[in-house]
Design a protein around this motif. Structure first.
Motif, PDB file in Angstrom:
ATOM      1  N   SER A   1       0.866  -1.192   0.000  1.00 22.81           N
ATOM      2  CA  SER A   1       0.000   0.000   0.000  1.00 22.81           C
ATOM      3  C   SER A   1       0.893   1.229   0.000  1.00 22.81           C
ATOM      4  O   SER A   1       2.091   1.120   0.270  1.00 22.81           O
ATOM      5  N   ARG A   2       0.295   2.338  -0.367  1.00 25.91           N
ATOM      6  CA  ARG A   2       1.059   3.594  -0.308  1.00 25.91           C
ATOM      7  C   ARG A   2       0.692   4.324   0.974  1.00 25.91           C
ATOM      8  O   ARG A   2      -0.474   4.656   1.196  1.00 25.91           O
ATOM      9  N   GLN A   3       1.680   4.561   1.812  1.00 23.37           N
ATOM     10  CA  GLN A   3       1.482   5.331   3.060  1.00 23.37           C
ATOM     11  C   GLN A   3       2.450   6.500   2.982  1.00 23.37           C
ATOM     12  O   GLN A   3       3.618   6.355   3.331  1.00 23.37           O
TER      13      GLN A   3
ATOM     14  N   LYS B   1      13.573  -1.504  -4.513  1.00 21.79           N
ATOM     15  CA  LYS B   1      12.706  -1.955  -5.615  1.00 21.79           C
ATOM     16  C   LYS B   1      12.016  -0.753  -6.254  1.00 21.79           C
ATOM     17  O   LYS B   1      11.649   0.198  -5.562  1.00 21.79           O
ATOM     18  N   THR B   2      11.890  -0.746  -7.525  1.00 17.82           N
ATOM     19  CA  THR B   2      11.018   0.166  -8.273  1.00 17.82           C
ATOM     20  C   THR B   2      11.339   0.062  -9.756  1.00 17.82           C
ATOM     21  O   THR B   2      12.511  -0.064 -10.135  1.00 17.82           O
ATOM     22  N   ILE B   3      10.307   0.142 -10.557  1.00 10.98           N
ATOM     23  CA  ILE B   3      10.545   0.152 -12.009  1.00 10.98           C
ATOM     24  C   ILE B   3      11.196   1.470 -12.434  1.00 10.98           C
ATOM     25  O   ILE B   3      11.727   1.571 -13.527  1.00 10.98           O
ATOM     26  N   ASP B   4      11.139   2.479 -11.552  1.00 14.80           N
ATOM     27  CA  ASP B   4      11.640   3.806 -11.930  1.00 14.80           C
ATOM     28  C   ASP B   4      13.166   3.912 -11.889  1.00 14.80           C
ATOM     29  O   ASP B   4      13.742   4.829 -12.482  1.00 14.80           O
ATOM     30  N   ASN B   5      13.819   3.010 -11.165  1.00 14.77           N
ATOM     31  CA  ASN B   5      15.282   3.010 -10.994  1.00 14.77           C
ATOM     32  C   ASN B   5      15.804   4.338 -10.430  1.00 14.77           C
ATOM     33  O   ASN B   5      16.908   4.765 -10.751  1.00 14.77           O
TER      34      ASN B   5
ATOM     35  N   VAL C   1       5.707   6.346 -21.245  1.00 11.47           N
ATOM     36  CA  VAL C   1       6.413   5.361 -20.428  1.00 11.47           C
ATOM     37  C   VAL C   1       6.446   5.846 -18.976  1.00 11.47           C
ATOM     38  O   VAL C   1       6.690   7.024 -18.709  1.00 11.47           O
ATOM     39  N   MET C   2       6.205   4.918 -18.046  1.00  9.67           N
ATOM     40  CA  MET C   2       6.236   5.268 -16.610  1.00  9.67           C
ATOM     41  C   MET C   2       7.644   5.681 -16.179  1.00  9.67           C
ATOM     42  O   MET C   2       8.590   5.602 -16.949  1.00  9.67           O
ATOM     43  N   GLY C   3       7.767   6.046 -14.939  1.00  7.88           N
ATOM     44  CA  GLY C   3       9.079   6.457 -14.428  1.00  7.88           C
ATOM     45  C   GLY C   3       8.958   7.555 -13.393  1.00  7.88           C
ATOM     46  O   GLY C   3       9.962   8.070 -12.910  1.00  7.88           O
ATOM     47  N   HIS C   4       7.708   7.961 -13.126  1.00 14.06           N
ATOM     48  CA  HIS C   4       7.419   9.025 -12.164  1.00 14.06           C
ATOM     49  C   HIS C   4       8.154  10.293 -12.569  1.00 14.06           C
ATOM     50  O   HIS C   4       7.986  10.724 -13.706  1.00 14.06           O
ATOM     51  N   LYS C   5       9.020  10.850 -11.705  1.00 16.92           N
ATOM     52  CA  LYS C   5       9.628  12.144 -12.032  1.00 16.92           C
ATOM     53  C   LYS C   5      10.990  12.019 -12.702  1.00 16.92           C
ATOM     54  O   LYS C   5      11.699  13.006 -12.867  1.00 16.92           O
TER      55      LYS C   5
ATOM     56  N   ALA D   1       8.185  10.338 -21.401  1.00 16.71           N
ATOM     57  CA  ALA D   1       8.095  10.031 -19.957  1.00 16.71           C
ATOM     58  C   ALA D   1       6.797  10.587 -19.406  1.00 16.71           C
ATOM     59  O   ALA D   1       6.394  11.701 -19.769  1.00 16.71           O
ATOM     60  N   GLU D   2       6.189   9.836 -18.507  1.00 18.84           N
ATOM     61  CA  GLU D   2       4.960  10.349 -17.891  1.00 18.84           C
ATOM     62  C   GLU D   2       5.237  11.648 -17.137  1.00 18.84           C
ATOM     63  O   GLU D   2       4.346  12.455 -16.924  1.00 18.84           O
ATOM     64  N   GLY D   3       6.514  11.855 -16.779  1.00 19.37           N
ATOM     65  CA  GLY D   3       6.879  13.075 -16.045  1.00 19.37           C
ATOM     66  C   GLY D   3       7.509  14.135 -16.934  1.00 19.37           C
ATOM     67  O   GLY D   3       8.139  15.081 -16.420  1.00 19.37           O
TER      68      GLY D   3
ATOM     69  N   GLY E   1       0.853   2.136 -19.128  1.00 19.27           N
ATOM     70  CA  GLY E   1       0.552   2.300 -17.700  1.00 19.27           C
ATOM     71  C   GLY E   1       1.052   1.167 -16.822  1.00 19.27           C
ATOM     72  O   GLY E   1       2.191   0.723 -16.950  1.00 19.27           O
ATOM     73  N   HIS E   2       0.153   0.683 -15.957  1.00 15.19           N
ATOM     74  CA  HIS E   2       0.562  -0.315 -14.956  1.00 15.19           C
ATOM     75  C   HIS E   2       0.903  -1.675 -15.550  1.00 15.19           C
ATOM     76  O   HIS E   2       1.457  -2.536 -14.859  1.00 15.19           O
ATOM     77  N   PHE E   3       0.577  -1.852 -16.812  1.00 16.08           N
ATOM     78  CA  PHE E   3       1.020  -3.047 -17.533  1.00 16.08           C
ATOM     79  C   PHE E   3       2.533  -3.218 -17.348  1.00 16.08           C
ATOM     80  O   PHE E   3       3.047  -4.332 -17.263  1.00 16.08           O
ATOM     81  N   GLN E   4       3.227  -2.071 -17.287  1.00 15.40           N
ATOM     82  CA  GLN E   4       4.690  -2.094 -17.176  1.00 15.40           C
ATOM     83  C   GLN E   4       5.173  -2.657 -15.842  1.00 15.40           C
ATOM     84  O   GLN E   4       6.336  -3.016 -15.691  1.00 15.40           O
ATOM     85  N   ARG E   5       4.287  -2.683 -14.860  1.00 15.76           N
ATOM     86  CA  ARG E   5       4.667  -3.166 -13.536  1.00 15.76           C
ATOM     87  C   ARG E   5       4.209  -4.594 -13.282  1.00 15.76           C
ATOM     88  O   ARG E   5       4.480  -5.159 -12.221  1.00 15.76           O
ATOM     89  N   GLY E   6       3.486  -5.148 -14.246  1.00 13.62           N
ATOM     90  CA  GLY E   6       2.833  -6.434 -13.991  1.00 13.62           C
ATOM     91  C   GLY E   6       3.587  -7.627 -14.529  1.00 13.62           C
ATOM     92  O   GLY E   6       4.556  -7.505 -15.282  1.00 13.62           O
TER      93      GLY E   6
END
Ligand code: F6P
Length: 371
Positions: free
Chosen positions: A74-76, A134-138, A178-182, A231-233, A281-286
Motif C-alpha cells: 500500500s502507499r502510506q 525496488k522500483t521500475i523507476d530506478n 512510459v512510466m518512471g514518475h519524475k 516520460a509520464e513526467g 501504464g501499470h502493464f509495465q509493472r505487472g
C-alpha cells in the motif's frame, strides 16, 4: 531465536517475490529452527495496524517467477507519517509498538523512495531495519539499479516494437507514454531499446517548436512515421522555469489525461498529422520478473539476510559496479537518482539521431553537411 518481520511498501514491481524468497530461504538456510519470519500485510499499513502472519519455509517456495507481492502493499505517504489524522492514530508510535509486540530483531523493508524515507525514520526511532531497493523507476539513490526496472524495460520496449509496425502501416505519429514518475531512466532506456525517434524525459525539458521542427524534417526526409517515447513526467522548458507551486497550478488546468495527450494535441495542431497515444501504464509493472530481475532480486534478498546475520542494521543493500554492498539508510533517504545530463546513454542516443526535444538543431548530420 531470531524474529524477523518483512514487508513490501509502495507501488509493486516485478521481482518482489523473488527478493522475499531470497531473504526467507537464506535466513532459514542459516538459522534453521532458530528463526521465525513474519510477513506484515500491505506494507506500513500492516505495521501500523499490527496485521501480520507467520511465514514457514514453505511460504518462500514456488514464488520466484510470481509477479506482484505475496505480502500485499500500500502507499502510506511519508509526509503523513507524523500527522495524526481523523482516526487519532499516531502512526510512528503504532509502528514501534507493533515491532515491540512482535518482539522483532529486525524489520526487512522492500520499497522505493517514499518507503526508504519512512524506513530511515524507523531507524532513527531505534528499530533495526534492513532494506531492499525496488522500483521500475530506478530512481533510488545509492544503487546502480533497482529490481523491477529491467522487467518494466522489457515490457515498454515490447510496446515500442509493436507500435513500429502499425505506425509504419498507417504512416502515423505515435506517442508511447512510459512510466518512471519524475525521472527518465525507463523512458530513456526503453526509447533507445525500442528504436524511438524522439525521447522526452523530465531531466531534459522539451520545447514544442523544436519537436515540431524535428517532425517536419522527418516528413521532408520522407520518413513514414515518427515514434515518441514520452516520460509520464515529461515537462516543457516553460514548465521547467516555474516554481513547484506555479507548476502544480498550471498542471491543474491541463485538461488532458496525461502529458502525452497535451503534446499530441500541440503537435497535431501544428503539423496536421494524425497522432495516436498509447499508454501502457501499470502493464509495465505487472507479470513475471525477467531473468535479470530474478537474479538481481535474489542477490539483494540473500545479501539482506547476510546483513541480518552480521547484525549490520540501518542499511540498504545496493548494486555498485556489479557488487552488492550495504549503503547507510541515512545516505539514501530523501535523495532522488535522476538521469545525469552527461550520461553516455544520452550521447549515444543523440549520435543515433534520436531527438530529445531540447534544441532546434534537428537536422541529421548528413543533411547539415550537404547544405
Ligand atoms: O513508482 C512506480 C510507479 O509505477 C511510477 O512509475 C508511477 O508514476 C507510479 O508508480 C504509479 O503509482 P500508482 O500505482 O499509485 O498509480
Amino acid at each position: 531465536m531470531k524474529r524477523i518481520g518483512i514487508l513490501t511498501s509502495g507501488g509493486d514491481c516485478q521481482g518482489l517475490n523473488a527478493a522475499i524468497r531470497g531473504v526467507g530461504k537464506a535466513l532459514y538456510g542459516h538459522f534453521g529452527d532458530n528463526v521465525e519470519i513474519y510477513g506484515i500485510r500491505d506494507g506500513y499499513r500492516g505495521l501500523i495496524q499490527c496485521d501480520y502472519f507467520p511465514m514457514s519455509p514453505h511460504d518462500f517456495a514456488g514464488i520466484l517467477t510470481l509477479g506482484g507481492t505475496i505480502l500485499g502493499t500500500s502507499r502510506q505517504p511519508f509526509k503523513q507519517m507524523r500527522v495524526i489524522g481523523s482516526d487519532n492514530v499516531d502512526k510512528v508510535a503504532a509502528m514501534k509498538a507493533t515491532y515491540k509486540k512482535m518482539r522483532l530483531d529486525c524489520l526487512v523493508i522492500l520499497g522505493g523512495n517514499g518507503t526508504h524515507k519512512t524506513a530511515n525514520l524507523l531507524r532513527e526511532e531505534g528499530l533495526n531495519v534492513v532494506t531492499l531497493p525496488k522500483t521500475i523507476d530506478n530512481d533510488l539513490w545509492g544503487t546502480d539499479m533497482t529490481f523491477g526496472f529491467q522487467s518494466a524495460l522489457e515490457i515498454a520496449t515490447n510496446v515500442l516494437d509493436c507500435i513500429h509496425t502499425t505506425a509504419d502501416s498507417h504512416s502515423r505519429i505515435f506517442i508511447v507514454e512510459v512510466m518512471g514518475h519524475k525521472v527518465g531512466w525507463l523512458p530513456l532506456y526503453a526509447g533507445l531499446a525500442g528504436g524511438a525517434d524522439v525521447i522526452l524525459i523530465p531531466e531534459i525539458p522539451y520545447q514544442i517548436d523544436a519537436l515540431v521542427e524535428n517532425i517536419r524534417v522527418r516528413d521532408y526526409l520522407k520518413k513514414r512515421f515518427c515514434i515518441l517515447a514520452v516520460a509520464e513526467g515529461a515537462i516543457s522548458q516553460e514548465e521547467a522555469k516555474m516554481s513547484k507551486k506555479q507548476f502544480r497550478e498550471s498542471r491543474s488546468h491541463m485538461h488532458f489525461p496525461s502529458i502525452s495527450y497535451r503534446i499530441a494535441k500541440e503537435i497535431g495542431e501544428r503539423t496536421g498529422r494524425e497522432i495516436r497515444v498509447t499508454v501502457p501504464g501499470h502493464f509495465q509493472r505487472g507479470g513475471a520478473p525477467c531473468p535479470a530481475d530474478r537474479v538481481l532480486a535474489s542477490r539483494f534478498g540473500t545479501a539482506a539476510a547476510q546483513l541480518i546475520r552480521d547484525g549490520n542494521f540501518g542499511n540498504m543493500v545496493a548494486l555498485r559496479n556489479d557488487q552488492i554492498v550495504p549503503v547507510p539508510l541515512e545516505d539514501v533517504a530523501g535523495k532522488l537518482k535522476t538521469v545525469p545530463a552527461d550520461l553516455d546513454v544520452i550521447q549515444s542516443a543523440r549520435d543515433l539521431g534520436i531527438h530529445f526535444g531540447d534544441t532546434n538543431d534537428t537536422l541529421p548530420r548528413s543533411k547539415k553537411s550537404k547544405s
